[in-house]
Design a protein around this motif. Structure first.
Motif, short mmCIF file in Angstrom:
data_model
loop_
_atom_site.label_atom_id
_atom_site.label_comp_id
_atom_site.label_asym_id
_atom_site.label_seq_id
_atom_site.Cartn_x
_atom_site.Cartn_y
_atom_site.Cartn_z
N SER A 36 0.86 -1.19 0.00
CA SER A 36 0.00 0.00 0.00
C SER A 36 0.89 1.23 0.00
CB SER A 36 -0.89 0.01 1.24
OG SER A 36 -1.63 -1.16 1.35
N PRO A 37 1.42 1.62 -1.17
CA PRO A 37 2.38 2.72 -1.23
C PRO A 37 1.84 4.06 -0.73
CG PRO A 37 1.91 1.87 -3.43
CD PRO A 37 1.17 1.03 -2.46
N ASP A 38 0.51 4.18 -0.59
CA ASP A 38 -0.05 5.43 -0.08
C ASP A 38 0.05 5.52 1.44
OD1 ASP A 38 -1.86 3.26 -0.21
OD2 ASP A 38 -3.55 4.60 0.19
N ILE A 39 0.42 4.40 2.09
CA ILE A 39 0.61 4.41 3.55
C ILE A 39 2.08 4.70 3.81
CG2 ILE A 39 0.56 3.05 5.66
CD1 ILE A 39 -1.78 1.49 4.46
N GLU A 40 2.33 5.75 4.60
CA GLU A 40 3.70 6.19 4.85
C GLU A 40 3.87 6.51 6.32
OE1 GLU A 40 5.84 8.85 1.93
OE2 GLU A 40 5.39 10.27 3.55
N LEU A 41 4.96 6.07 6.91
CA LEU A 41 5.33 6.40 8.28
C LEU A 41 6.57 7.27 8.24
CD1 LEU A 41 4.92 2.89 9.92
CD2 LEU A 41 3.28 4.77 9.96
N ARG A 42 6.58 8.32 9.06
CA ARG A 42 7.75 9.22 9.11
C ARG A 42 8.18 9.39 10.57
NH1 ARG A 42 7.94 13.69 4.99
NH2 ARG A 42 6.86 12.84 3.20
N THR A 43 9.48 9.51 10.75
CA THR A 43 10.00 9.82 12.08
C THR A 43 11.28 10.62 11.92
OG1 THR A 43 10.59 8.92 14.24
CG2 THR A 43 11.39 7.71 12.33
N GLU A 44 11.57 11.44 12.91
CA GLU A 44 12.83 12.18 12.92
C GLU A 44 13.83 11.42 13.78
OE1 GLU A 44 11.85 16.05 14.42
OE2 GLU A 44 11.13 16.73 12.48
N VAL A 45 15.04 11.32 13.28
CA VAL A 45 16.12 10.65 14.00
C VAL A 45 17.21 11.68 14.23
CG1 VAL A 45 17.88 8.84 13.88
CG2 VAL A 45 15.59 8.43 12.94
N TYR A 46 17.68 11.78 15.46
CA TYR A 46 18.74 12.72 15.79
C TYR A 46 20.03 11.95 16.05
CZ TYR A 46 15.14 16.22 16.22
OH TYR A 46 14.11 17.09 15.94
N VAL A 47 21.11 12.43 15.45
CA VAL A 47 22.44 11.87 15.64
C VAL A 47 23.27 12.92 16.35
CG1 VAL A 47 24.48 10.94 14.49
CG2 VAL A 47 22.21 10.51 13.53
N SER A 48 23.90 12.52 17.45
CA SER A 48 24.67 13.48 18.23
C SER A 48 25.91 12.80 18.79
CB SER A 48 23.80 14.01 19.39
OG SER A 48 24.46 15.05 20.06
N ARG A 49 26.79 13.58 19.33
CA ARG A 49 28.01 13.09 19.95
C ARG A 49 27.73 12.68 21.39
NH1 ARG A 49 33.60 16.47 19.56
NH2 ARG A 49 33.83 15.40 17.60
N ILE A 50 28.31 11.58 21.84
CA ILE A 50 28.15 11.13 23.22
C ILE A 50 29.00 12.03 24.11
CG2 ILE A 50 28.61 9.28 24.87
CD1 ILE A 50 28.02 7.30 22.61
N ALA A 51 28.36 12.64 25.11
CA ALA A 51 29.07 13.51 26.05
C ALA A 51 29.44 12.77 27.33
CB ALA A 51 28.22 14.73 26.39
N SER A 52 28.60 11.81 27.75
CA SER A 52 28.89 11.05 28.96
C SER A 52 28.19 9.71 28.91
CB SER A 52 28.44 11.82 30.20
OG SER A 52 27.03 11.97 30.20
N ILE A 53 28.71 8.77 29.68
CA ILE A 53 28.06 7.47 29.80
C ILE A 53 27.96 7.10 31.28
CG2 ILE A 53 28.85 6.59 27.57
CD1 ILE A 53 30.90 4.91 29.06
#
Length: 100
Positions: A36-53
């Motif tokens: 069903s090509p008319d069905i679409e899911l979208r999400t934003e993904v953020y990539v960042s630097r690890i500052a602490s663990i």
């Protein structure tokens, strides 16, 4: 069973192709149903630097030759928790040899 190439998958793994980011980067991930090509899911993904663990254990002391499961949580410089550390390798070191 369903053909795995056309069935819906419950998980997607997204990897950054850049070796490092100085500031958080945002990417839009779009998924479409092949049936069903008319069905679409979208999400934003953020990539960042690890500052602490943070490394967590179930016990306060781990003895030599004991096996203990460690839980690692990573944060960016704004305190956001990374949802996954899959695929990352870590080089561990101890600053204070007195803790060993």
């Amino acid at each position: 069973g369903q053909d795995p190439e056309v069935s819906c998958q419950p998980v997607a793994v997204v990897r950054s192709v850049v070796p490092d980011v100085l500031l958080p980067e945002k990417a839009l991930v779009v998924a479409r149903d092949v049936g069903s090509p008319d069905i679409e899911l979208r999400t934003e993904v953020y990539v960042s630097r690890i500052a602490s663990i943070e490394v967590e254990t179930q016990v306060r002391r781990v003895n030599v030759e004991d096996v203990e499961t460690l839980t690692v949580r990573a944060y960016d410089d704004e305190g956001n928790v990374f949802s996954s550390l899959e695929g990352l390798s870590f080089r561990w070191s101890v600053r204070d040899p007195g803790v060993l």
